[in-house]
Design a protein around this motif. Structure first.
Motif, PDB file in Angstrom:
ATOM      1  N   LEU A  14       0.817  -1.207   0.000  1.00  0.00           N
ATOM      2  CA  LEU A  14       0.000   0.000   0.000  1.00  0.00           C
ATOM      3  C   LEU A  14       0.854   1.261   0.000  1.00  0.00           C
ATOM      4  O   LEU A  14       0.335   2.355  -0.192  1.00  0.00           O
ATOM      5  CB  LEU A  14      -0.939  -0.004   1.217  1.00  0.00           C
ATOM      6  CG  LEU A  14      -1.904  -1.190   1.310  1.00  0.00           C
ATOM      7  CD1 LEU A  14      -2.690  -1.125   2.614  1.00  0.00           C
ATOM      8  CD2 LEU A  14      -2.847  -1.213   0.122  1.00  0.00           C
ATOM      9  N   TRP A  19       6.604   0.664  -4.331  1.00  0.00           N
ATOM     10  CA  TRP A  19       6.373   0.373  -5.743  1.00  0.00           C
ATOM     11  C   TRP A  19       7.295   1.179  -6.638  1.00  0.00           C
ATOM     12  O   TRP A  19       7.849   0.655  -7.613  1.00  0.00           O
ATOM     13  CB  TRP A  19       4.915   0.669  -6.097  1.00  0.00           C
ATOM     14  CG  TRP A  19       3.971  -0.359  -5.568  1.00  0.00           C
ATOM     15  CD1 TRP A  19       3.218  -0.279  -4.438  1.00  0.00           C
ATOM     16  CD2 TRP A  19       3.698  -1.637  -6.146  1.00  0.00           C
ATOM     17  NE1 TRP A  19       2.477  -1.427  -4.273  1.00  0.00           N
ATOM     18  CE2 TRP A  19       2.750  -2.272  -5.303  1.00  0.00           C
ATOM     19  CE3 TRP A  19       4.143  -2.297  -7.280  1.00  0.00           C
ATOM     20  CZ2 TRP A  19       2.256  -3.542  -5.572  1.00  0.00           C
ATOM     21  CZ3 TRP A  19       3.648  -3.562  -7.556  1.00  0.00           C
ATOM     22  CH2 TRP A  19       2.715  -4.171  -6.700  1.00  0.00           C
ATOM     23  N   ILE A  34      -0.213   0.601 -12.673  1.00  0.00           N
ATOM     24  CA  ILE A  34      -0.967   0.489 -11.424  1.00  0.00           C
ATOM     25  C   ILE A  34      -2.292   1.246 -11.527  1.00  0.00           C
ATOM     26  O   ILE A  34      -3.327   0.779 -11.052  1.00  0.00           O
ATOM     27  CB  ILE A  34      -0.132   1.001 -10.236  1.00  0.00           C
ATOM     28  CG1 ILE A  34       0.986   0.006  -9.925  1.00  0.00           C
ATOM     29  CG2 ILE A  34      -1.011   1.213  -9.002  1.00  0.00           C
ATOM     30  CD1 ILE A  34       1.846   0.379  -8.738  1.00  0.00           C
ATOM     31  N   GLU A  38      -5.693  -0.669 -10.946  1.00  0.00           N
ATOM     32  CA  GLU A  38      -6.546  -0.309  -9.812  1.00  0.00           C
ATOM     33  C   GLU A  38      -7.951   0.058 -10.252  1.00  0.00           C
ATOM     34  O   GLU A  38      -8.916  -0.142  -9.526  1.00  0.00           O
ATOM     35  CB  GLU A  38      -5.929   0.860  -9.039  1.00  0.00           C
ATOM     36  CG  GLU A  38      -6.530   1.007  -7.657  1.00  0.00           C
ATOM     37  CD  GLU A  38      -6.479   2.424  -7.109  1.00  0.00           C
ATOM     38  OE1 GLU A  38      -6.883   2.596  -5.953  1.00  0.00           O
ATOM     39  OE2 GLU A  38      -6.059   3.336  -7.832  1.00  0.00           O
ATOM     40  N   THR A  39      -8.082   0.584 -11.462  1.00  0.00           N
ATOM     41  CA  THR A  39      -9.404   1.000 -11.928  1.00  0.00           C
ATOM     42  C   THR A  39     -10.065  -0.027 -12.834  1.00  0.00           C
ATOM     43  O   THR A  39     -11.263   0.090 -13.119  1.00  0.00           O
ATOM     44  CB  THR A  39      -9.305   2.334 -12.702  1.00  0.00           C
ATOM     45  OG1 THR A  39      -8.343   2.203 -13.755  1.00  0.00           O
ATOM     46  CG2 THR A  39      -8.870   3.453 -11.782  1.00  0.00           C
ATOM     47  N   GLY A  44      -6.939  -5.031  -8.266  1.00  0.00           N
ATOM     48  CA  GLY A  44      -6.296  -3.735  -8.140  1.00  0.00           C
ATOM     49  C   GLY A  44      -6.696  -2.971  -6.897  1.00  0.00           C
ATOM     50  O   GLY A  44      -6.089  -1.952  -6.576  1.00  0.00           O
ATOM     51  N   CYS A  45      -7.704  -3.458  -6.175  1.00  0.00           N
ATOM     52  CA  CYS A  45      -8.162  -2.742  -4.985  1.00  0.00           C
ATOM     53  C   CYS A  45      -7.108  -2.697  -3.893  1.00  0.00           C
ATOM     54  O   CYS A  45      -7.191  -1.863  -2.978  1.00  0.00           O
ATOM     55  CB  CYS A  45      -9.452  -3.372  -4.457  1.00  0.00           C
ATOM     56  SG  CYS A  45      -9.256  -5.079  -3.884  1.00  0.00           S
ATOM     57  N   LEU A  47      -3.941  -2.075  -4.453  1.00  0.00           N
ATOM     58  CA  LEU A  47      -2.840  -1.232  -4.901  1.00  0.00           C
ATOM     59  C   LEU A  47      -3.022   0.204  -4.415  1.00  0.00           C
ATOM     60  O   LEU A  47      -4.141   0.658  -4.195  1.00  0.00           O
ATOM     61  CB  LEU A  47      -2.765  -1.256  -6.433  1.00  0.00           C
ATOM     62  CG  LEU A  47      -2.506  -2.628  -7.057  1.00  0.00           C
ATOM     63  CD1 LEU A  47      -2.606  -2.538  -8.581  1.00  0.00           C
ATOM     64  CD2 LEU A  47      -1.156  -3.167  -6.644  1.00  0.00           C
ATOM     65  N   GLY A  49      -3.403   4.184  -4.577  1.00  0.00           N
ATOM     66  CA  GLY A  49      -4.053   5.031  -5.561  1.00  0.00           C
ATOM     67  C   GLY A  49      -3.672   6.481  -5.398  1.00  0.00           C
ATOM     68  O   GLY A  49      -2.709   6.965  -6.002  1.00  0.00           O
ATOM     69  N   PRO A 141     -11.017   5.347  -2.339  1.00  0.00           N
ATOM     70  CA  PRO A 141     -10.295   4.081  -2.467  1.00  0.00           C
ATOM     71  C   PRO A 141     -11.238   2.882  -2.409  1.00  0.00           C
ATOM     72  O   PRO A 141     -12.228   2.895  -1.688  1.00  0.00           O
ATOM     73  CB  PRO A 141      -9.339   4.095  -1.264  1.00  0.00           C
ATOM     74  CG  PRO A 141      -9.153   5.553  -0.972  1.00  0.00           C
ATOM     75  CD  PRO A 141     -10.476   6.201  -1.273  1.00  0.00           C
ATOM     76  N   ILE A 142     -10.928   1.850  -3.135  1.00  0.00           N
ATOM     77  CA  ILE A 142     -11.671   0.595  -3.241  1.00  0.00           C
ATOM     78  C   ILE A 142     -12.955   0.785  -4.049  1.00  0.00           C
ATOM     79  O   ILE A 142     -13.236   0.028  -4.975  1.00  0.00           O
ATOM     80  CB  ILE A 142     -11.992  -0.023  -1.865  1.00  0.00           C
ATOM     81  CG1 ILE A 142     -10.678  -0.390  -1.164  1.00  0.00           C
ATOM     82  CG2 ILE A 142     -12.883  -1.254  -2.005  1.00  0.00           C
ATOM     83  CD1 ILE A 142     -10.859  -0.995   0.217  1.00  0.00           C
ATOM     84  N   THR A 145     -12.491   0.970  -7.668  1.00  0.00           N
ATOM     85  CA  THR A 145     -12.201  -0.300  -8.327  1.00  0.00           C
ATOM     86  C   THR A 145     -13.471  -1.055  -8.668  1.00  0.00           C
ATOM     87  O   THR A 145     -13.613  -1.600  -9.767  1.00  0.00           O
ATOM     88  CB  THR A 145     -11.316  -1.175  -7.423  1.00  0.00           C
ATOM     89  OG1 THR A 145     -10.087  -0.484  -7.130  1.00  0.00           O
ATOM     90  CG2 THR A 145     -10.985  -2.493  -8.098  1.00  0.00           C
TER      91      THR A 145
END
Length: 241
Positions: A14, A19, A34, A38-39, A44-45, A47, A49, A141-142, A145
């Motif tokens: 995270l 990264w 990424i 993530e999208t 990807g959730c 990763l 953002g 976030p999340i 995704t």
């Protein structure tokens, strides 16, 4: 890419600097990959953002963060490639949702997937309507995704999705890149402010959502609160209406 730098602890995945250190010379490509994952992909959730975009923006102006040397990133490439990756990823998510429907989410909870995340995405989709939800989800976030395949599963028109997806993708990526670049250029020892900066970004991203919730509550107590409600999509329905 230095595989020996790969984070062993899932919590380290995270952290954006892990990264960026891993990608090394290919950091710009890694950031775009990424963003796309993530999208566009459910996995990807996990990763980073907002923090990754903000940190990448900083690294267009400086090359050292917390004593670590990083590959300098190209701001023009990020400003162009970031939105493209975000839009393409979301379009893939929408396509997968439309193509596979409920089967895409029909899986047990695990360390990288929880049904409650899908329910949270559905909540925003229902609460704000498809257009606003697609844009606002970029900053959550999340949710960003899972909302894209959810929109596809619920039958949101592909052209309408693309328009709002493009708006949200451009605003989300370029705003964070530019903010990071500005702070990296103007603020001494900017690495000290990465985490506080991310926190501020998260707070600011929540403000439009709070406003919409308050407006919704006010409307619920208005004179038409007992009138017929607009049909909204849900996981219990078959399509967007």
């Amino acid at each position: 890419m230095d595989l020996t730098a790969l984070p062993l602890d899932i919590t380290e995945w995270l952290h954006p600097t892990a990264w960026l250190q891993l990608f090394g010379t290919f950091a710009t490509i890694g950031v775009l990959a990424i963003i796309f994952a993530e999208t566009g992909l459910l996995v990807g959730c996990i990763l980073p953002g907002d923090s990754l975009l903000f940190t990448a923006g900083i690294l267009t102006a400086v090359s050292t963060v917390n004593g670590q040397e990083f590959q300098s990133l190209s701001l023009p490439w990020l400003l162009v490639g970031g939105p493209v990756a975000a839009i393409a990823g979301a379009q893939l998510g929408h396509f997968l949702g439309a193509r596979y429907g409920r089967r895409l989410f029909d899986r047990p909870d695990s360390r990288i997937f929880k049904q409650e995340w899908v329910e949270k995405a559905e909540h925003y989709f229902n609460r704000f309507g498809p257009a606003k939800a697609v844009v606002l989800a970029r900053f959550i976030p999340i949710v960003r995704t899972f909302l894209n395949p959810l929109a596809g599963m619920l039958g949101m028109d592909a052209k309408k999705f693309f328009i709002w997806n493009a708006i949200g993708g451009i605003v989300w990526t370029d705003a964070l890149f530019l903010l990071g670049h500005f702070l990296g250029s103007e603020v001494p020892d900017v690495e000290k402010y990465i985490l506080p900066g991310v926190a501020v970004i998260l707070v600011l991203s929540v403000i439009p959502i709070i406003r919409e919730v308050l407006k919704g509550r006010k409307a619920d107590h208005g004179p038409n609160k007992n009138g017929p409600e607009e049909s909204r999509p849900s996981l219990s329905g078959d399509s967007y209406r």
